[in-house]
Design a protein around this motif. Structure first.
Motif, PDB file in Angstrom:
ATOM      1  N   ASP A 141       1.009  -1.668  -0.052  1.00 47.03           N
ATOM      2  CA  ASP A 141       0.217  -0.334   0.425  1.00 47.03           C
ATOM      3  C   ASP A 141       0.701   1.235   0.225  1.00 47.03           C
ATOM      4  OD1 ASP A 141      -2.650  -1.555   0.459  1.00 47.03           O
ATOM      5  OD2 ASP A 141      -2.656  -1.254   1.980  1.00 47.03           O
ATOM      6  N   LEU A 142       1.928   1.042   0.736  1.00 41.18           N
ATOM      7  CA  LEU A 142       2.614   2.462   0.688  1.00 41.18           C
ATOM      8  C   LEU A 142       3.303   2.347  -0.345  1.00 41.18           C
ATOM      9  CD1 LEU A 142       4.029   3.789   3.528  1.00 41.18           C
ATOM     10  CD2 LEU A 142       5.838   2.936   2.559  1.00 41.18           C
ATOM     11  N   ARG A 143       4.130   1.489  -1.140  1.00 46.83           N
ATOM     12  CA  ARG A 143       4.614   1.746  -2.550  1.00 46.83           C
ATOM     13  C   ARG A 143       3.428   2.283  -3.192  1.00 46.83           C
ATOM     14  NH1 ARG A 143       6.644  -3.088  -1.371  1.00 46.83           N
ATOM     15  NH2 ARG A 143       5.714  -3.943  -2.068  1.00 46.83           N
ATOM     16  N   ASN A 144       2.446   2.052  -3.628  1.00 48.97           N
ATOM     17  CA  ASN A 144       1.067   2.194  -4.568  1.00 48.97           C
ATOM     18  C   ASN A 144       0.081   3.295  -4.339  1.00 48.97           C
ATOM     19  OD1 ASN A 144       2.110  -0.330  -5.920  1.00 48.97           O
ATOM     20  ND2 ASN A 144       0.628  -1.203  -4.741  1.00 48.97           N
ATOM     21  N   HIS A 145       0.513   3.954  -2.985  1.00 47.69           N
ATOM     22  CA  HIS A 145      -0.833   4.510  -2.560  1.00 47.69           C
ATOM     23  C   HIS A 145      -0.259   5.926  -1.735  1.00 47.69           C
ATOM     24  CE1 HIS A 145      -3.909   2.222  -4.159  1.00 47.69           C
ATOM     25  NE2 HIS A 145      -3.423   0.982  -3.663  1.00 47.69           N
ATOM     26  N   GLY A 146       1.389   5.704  -1.294  1.00 48.73           N
ATOM     27  CA  GLY A 146       1.754   6.362  -0.990  1.00 48.73           C
ATOM     28  C   GLY A 146       1.626   6.703   0.770  1.00 48.73           C
ATOM     29  N   ALA A 147       0.544   5.669   1.031  1.00 51.03           N
ATOM     30  CA  ALA A 147       0.769   4.909   2.590  1.00 51.03           C
ATOM     31  C   ALA A 147       0.018   4.839   2.981  1.00 51.03           C
ATOM     32  CB  ALA A 147      -0.745   6.314   2.690  1.00 51.03           C
ATOM     33  N   PRO A 148      -0.217   3.186   3.261  1.00 52.99           N
ATOM     34  CA  PRO A 148      -0.241   2.034   4.487  1.00 52.99           C
ATOM     35  C   PRO A 148      -1.682   2.340   4.680  1.00 52.99           C
ATOM     36  CG  PRO A 148       1.293   3.161   6.426  1.00 52.99           C
ATOM     37  CD  PRO A 148       1.023   3.746   5.312  1.00 52.99           C
ATOM     38  N   GLY A 189      -3.416   8.347  11.641  1.00 51.80           N
ATOM     39  CA  GLY A 189      -2.290   8.621  10.804  1.00 51.80           C
ATOM     40  C   GLY A 189      -1.327   9.892  11.406  1.00 51.80           C
ATOM     41  N   GLU A 190      -1.675   9.455  12.613  1.00 53.54           N
ATOM     42  CA  GLU A 190      -1.413  10.799  13.398  1.00 53.54           C
ATOM     43  C   GLU A 190       0.351  10.400  13.976  1.00 53.54           C
ATOM     44  OE1 GLU A 190      -5.178  11.855  15.926  1.00 53.54           O
ATOM     45  OE2 GLU A 190      -3.738  10.917  17.144  1.00 53.54           O
ATOM     46  N   LEU A 191       0.867   8.825  13.187  1.00 52.85           N
ATOM     47  CA  LEU A 191       2.076   8.777  13.363  1.00 52.85           C
ATOM     48  C   LEU A 191       2.750   8.281  11.995  1.00 52.85           C
ATOM     49  CD1 LEU A 191       1.059   7.336  16.101  1.00 52.85           C
ATOM     50  CD2 LEU A 191       2.951   5.753  16.606  1.00 52.85           C
ATOM     51  N   THR A 192       3.800   9.080  12.046  1.00 51.48           N
ATOM     52  CA  THR A 192       4.775   8.276  10.912  1.00 51.48           C
ATOM     53  C   THR A 192       4.874   6.897  10.615  1.00 51.48           C
ATOM     54  OG1 THR A 192       6.471   8.312  11.522  1.00 51.48           O
ATOM     55  CG2 THR A 192       5.622  10.641  10.916  1.00 51.48           C
ATOM     56  N   TRP A 193       4.926   6.430   9.214  1.00 51.13           N
ATOM     57  CA  TRP A 193       5.405   4.687   9.385  1.00 51.13           C
ATOM     58  C   TRP A 193       6.366   4.616   8.980  1.00 51.13           C
ATOM     59  CZ3 TRP A 193       3.515   0.674   8.406  1.00 51.13           C
ATOM     60  CH2 TRP A 193       4.175  -0.655   8.267  1.00 51.13           C
ATOM     61  N   GLU A 194       7.246   5.378   9.489  1.00 52.55           N
ATOM     62  CA  GLU A 194       8.692   5.128  10.106  1.00 52.55           C
ATOM     63  C   GLU A 194       8.534   5.021  12.114  1.00 52.55           C
ATOM     64  OE1 GLU A 194       9.308   6.961   6.852  1.00 52.55           O
ATOM     65  OE2 GLU A 194       8.260   7.605   8.728  1.00 52.55           O
ATOM     66  N   VAL A 196       5.604   3.847  12.904  1.00 51.76           N
ATOM     67  CA  VAL A 196       4.823   2.192  13.058  1.00 51.76           C
ATOM     68  C   VAL A 196       5.815   0.864  12.751  1.00 51.76           C
ATOM     69  CG1 VAL A 196       3.436   1.396  12.499  1.00 51.76           C
ATOM     70  CG2 VAL A 196       2.745   3.802  12.870  1.00 51.76           C
ATOM     71  N   ASP A 197       6.624   1.076  11.838  1.00 53.93           N
ATOM     72  CA  ASP A 197       7.179  -0.205  11.408  1.00 53.93           C
ATOM     73  C   ASP A 197       8.187  -0.199  12.261  1.00 53.93           C
ATOM     74  OD1 ASP A 197       8.189  -1.092   9.119  1.00 53.93           O
ATOM     75  OD2 ASP A 197      10.215  -0.772   9.108  1.00 53.93           O
ATOM     76  N   ALA A 198       9.031   0.983  13.066  1.00 56.90           N
ATOM     77  CA  ALA A 198       9.802   0.302  13.939  1.00 56.90           C
ATOM     78  C   ALA A 198       9.339  -0.187  15.140  1.00 56.90           C
ATOM     79  CB  ALA A 198      10.593   2.125  14.435  1.00 56.90           C
ATOM     80  N   TRP A 199       7.862   0.335  15.518  1.00 56.00           N
ATOM     81  CA  TRP A 199       7.450  -0.334  16.474  1.00 56.00           C
ATOM     82  C   TRP A 199       7.261  -2.265  16.120  1.00 56.00           C
ATOM     83  CZ3 TRP A 199       1.571   0.796  18.650  1.00 56.00           C
ATOM     84  CH2 TRP A 199       1.497   0.607  19.946  1.00 56.00           C
ATOM     85  N   MET A 200       6.725  -1.731  14.973  1.00 57.19           N
ATOM     86  CA  MET A 200       6.645  -3.280  14.378  1.00 57.19           C
ATOM     87  C   MET A 200       7.631  -4.542  14.154  1.00 57.19           C
ATOM     88  SD  MET A 200       4.189  -2.489  11.243  1.00 57.19           S
ATOM     89  CE  MET A 200       2.735  -2.241  11.562  1.00 57.19           C
ATOM     90  N   THR A 201       9.099  -3.719  14.548  1.00 52.75           N
ATOM     91  CA  THR A 201      10.075  -4.558  14.424  1.00 52.75           C
ATOM     92  C   THR A 201      10.524  -4.343  15.814  1.00 52.75           C
ATOM     93  OG1 THR A 201      10.894  -2.876  12.490  1.00 52.75           O
ATOM     94  CG2 THR A 201      12.453  -4.268  14.059  1.00 52.75           C
ATOM     95  N   LEU A 202      10.523  -3.195  16.392  1.00 48.69           N
ATOM     96  CA  LEU A 202      10.750  -3.600  18.581  1.00 48.69           C
ATOM     97  C   LEU A 202       9.978  -5.309  18.837  1.00 48.69           C
ATOM     98  CD1 LEU A 202      11.900  -3.330  20.748  1.00 48.69           C
ATOM     99  CD2 LEU A 202      10.365  -1.400  21.350  1.00 48.69           C
TER     100      LEU A 202
END
Length: 241
Positions: A141-148, A189-194, A196-202
């Motif tokens: 979604d991020l690649r195709n639409h600019g946001a998840p 959508g108040e957090l950036t993808w970066e 959110v992604d960092a939280w998922m990784t943690l």
């Protein structure tokens, strides 16, 4: 009065009868069970029905699952439900732990008493595999639409939290109320993808660490589950029509 859509499949009378007359356990799932409901949230219902044993003596077997009759309602036949739970299917295990129980027959009570027998280290594999799949879709979604899709991101984070805590404690708790504010911020959508992604990784890393010391057994307790299913089928076979 609205006319029926001619393209809609006609509900199977037997299937609807199984849900109406033979449900042993039903609950509310989704955001309401997770403590993440908003005013716009649907009410998702999940259930387990026990098909009478004589139905299995026919060539045409009873359905393993039924959608409906209400909107956002889905039910499984007891054996199929147990089979999926033994495989540590994340959605099925969560149904067993909903805090919002609506219907509970004696067979359902025994099923819930066996919740711990279904839990094992297999959950790490199934939860993680599901998380990788969903994360891939978010990246698409991020690649195709600019946001998840932020709602999906929120629910993936909630799943990762459940997985981590399950591995740490040996108990599956699906109520995400302690994380509600931050999770709903993700949904908005108040957090950036970066972030959110960092939280998922943690959370993924914390689950890997928890796995090394988890109190969960290697495998679920198949003998207990099988004994429950056999006794239930036997009782149903000899019940008065």
């Amino acid at each position: 009065m609205n006319e029926a859509d001619p393209n809609e499949p006609t509900p199977d009378p037997l299937a609807l009868t199984l849900v109406r007359d033979h449900t042993v356990y039903s609950c509310v799932m989704g955001s309401r069970a997770f403590g993440l409901a908003t005013e716009a949230s649907d009410t998702d219902r999940r259930g387990v029905y026990l098909a009478p044993t004589p139905l299995f003596w026919r060539f045409e077997k009873p359905p393993t699952h039924v959608e409906g009759p209400r909107d956002e309602e889905f039910s499984w036949e007891l054996e199929r439900f147990c089979e999926l739970a033994l495989r540590a299917n994340p959605n099925i295990l969560e149904v067993l732990h909903s805090p919002l129980v609506e219907d509970l027959a004696p067979v359902g009570e025994e099923l819930l008493s066996l919740r711990g027998a279904f839990l094992s280290r297999r959950a790490h594999v199934t939860f993680s595999r599901y998380a990788v799949s969903q994360r891939g879709k978010l990246l698409g979604d991020l690649r195709n639409h600019g946001a998840p899709r932020w709602k999906h991101a929120m629910h993936l984070l909630r799943l990762l939290l459940s997985c981590r805590d399950l591995l740490r404690t040996g108990r599956l708790v699906i109520d995400a109320t302690p994380y509600r504010d931050r999770l709903l911020a993700v949904r908005r959508g108040e957090l950036t993808w970066e972030e959110v992604d960092a939280w998922m990784t943690l959370l993924t890393e914390e689950s890997e660490t928890a796995l090394k010391k988890t109190p969960l057994p290697e495998s679920p307790n198949l003998p207990r589950i099988e004994d429950f299913l056999l006794r239930t089928r036997r009782t149903s076979a000899t019940a008065q029509p």
